[in-house]
Design a protein around this motif. Structure first.
Motif: not given
Ligand code: ZN
Ligand code: ZN
Length: 399
Positions: A272-274, A281-289, A291-296
């Motif tokens: 869990x990140x801050x 926030x807009x570009x992160x496209x978080x899901x309903x919980x 969350x999102x996946x990033x390469x790093x």
């Protein structure tokens, strides 16, 4: 605290993360997910004093039936990187830096004297008056007052109180530890958990990340369940726990990863990140919980801003529930830990809470003694009769 000095998500407080945790218990699994590296449970990420004893690897069963390996750790229940408090203002002129914060789901506020003085106007309800004729704020200043004001059916004596707890009022005057099992390799569940998984996870400081505080019930009694500047507060049964991500005790940001800092693990094993704000926030496209996946980093969550009074909306991965742990908290509930309850409520407990008209969070707190907990005391805490509680509990009661 003075909120204007806080840059959520990018503050400079860093958990001490010297990596000196016992090498024998490094619980790291690198799961390759779609060409990226999934960041998983690492003991070394926790602050030096966040964990009691060693982290062990145990067989565990997740709530989707998956049997796997989990890291089992006992968390101190008290932050090692910051000092708890302050909470309530002493008077209606107490400045923000001498008091904590309040969040109600709609906003985040300095809980300073002027805020308390203005409550009736702010909430458009003349029932609010938390201070006396001398401007002294009604603060729970005894253990009895704290317990009376903090229970779900607020003792009428303590309506119009600012509620705060103290370490010395917890059982034995000590932090309440919790033993938690976290999957070494996260497993995505077929659907997100309900909004009430019990607790959401633990911070790198060793503090339980709780569900949303029941602010409707709190405010219905004209009480303010104050939080400290880190978004935590005491509960007589659960000890110190977190309701809002305020940027305390996180890992130092990794410059190679373009993301906000990590501050905890969810019960499903994902970091869990801050919070993210604005364009990020807009570009992160978080899901309903959230969350999102990033390469790093692979899949991870971002906490809501504290104003929302919910660190996360739900969990996407499978996690160990009380039922999954064998219907009994590991550790046997001998009073030093709330493991089963902290490890997440079984779905059954949601039903029980609904039947009783209480929050799962409250129900868990009341039943925090695990199998040995005193049902009479739990019923009293919940403001129901023992018979009502027994009737509402699932067939295999989590007592
Ligand atoms: Zn709470
Ligand atoms: Zn992210």
């Amino acid at each position: 605290m003075k909120l204007q000095y806080l840059v959520v998500g990018f503050a400079v407080v860093a958990a001490s993360c010297s990596g000196s945790k016992s090498a024998t218990t490094t619980a790291t699994t690198e799961a390759a997910v779609a060409g990226t590296t999934q960041h998983t449970f690492e003991t070394d990420h926790f602050a030096d004093d966040a964990i009691v004893g060693d982290v062990t690897t145990v067989d565990c069963t997740l709530n989707n039936g998956t049997t796997t390996k989990c890291a089992e750790a006992t968390f101190t229940g008290y932050p090692s990187s910051y000092k708890v408090g302050p909470f309530c203002p002493d008077t209606i002129t107490t400045p923000a830096d001498k008091a904590g914060i309040w969040f109600d789901g709609n906003g985040l506020y300095d809980l300073d004297g002027p805020f308390v003085a203005n409550l009736a106007t702010f909430y458009n309800d003349t029932g609010w008056k938390l201070y006396d004729s001398n401007g002294k704020v009604n603060v729970t200043d005894t253990q009895a007052a704290f317990e009376g004001a903090a229970r779900p059916d607020v003792d009428p004596t303590y309506q119009n109180y600012c509620v705060e707890g103290r370490l010395e009022w917890l059982p034995d005057g000590k932090p309440i530890t919790s033993t938690v099992q976290i999957p070494l390799q996260p497993f995505a569940a077929s659907s997100p958990s309900s909004a009430h998984p019990g607790n959401f996870g633990v911070t790198l400081d060793g503090v339980v990340i709780a569900e949303a505080a029941p602010v409707d019930a709190i405010m219905a009694a004209h009480t303010i369940a104050s939080f400290d500047d880190c978004g935590g507060h005491y509960n007589a049964r659960a000890g110190y726990h977190l309701h809002g991500a305020m940027g305390c005790g996180q890992l130092e940001e990794d410059p190679s990863v373009d993301d906000s800092a990590m501050f905890g693990y969810a019960l499903d094993g994902y970091p869990i990140h801050l919070p993210l704000e604005g364009d990020a926030l807009t570009t992160a496209k978080l899901d309903s919980c959230n969350g999102h996946s990033t390469a790093g980093l692979g899949y991870h969550y971002h906490a809501n801003t504290a104003a929302r009074n919910a660190v996360l909306p739900c969990l996407t991965g499978a996690f160990v529930t009380t039922e999954g742990a064998g219907g009994q908290p590991p550790g046997g509930g001998q009073g030093n830990g709330q493991p089963g309850t902290e490890a997440g409520a079984a779905p059954d407990l949601s039903d029980t809470a609904a039947k009783l008209g209480v929050q799962v969070h409250e129900l868990e707190d009341a039943l925090a003694g695990g199998p040995n907990s005193d049902l009479d005391a739990a019923a009293k805490l919940l403001g129901v009769t023992r018979a009502q509680l027994e009737a509402a509990l699932p067939p295999r009661p989590v007592r």
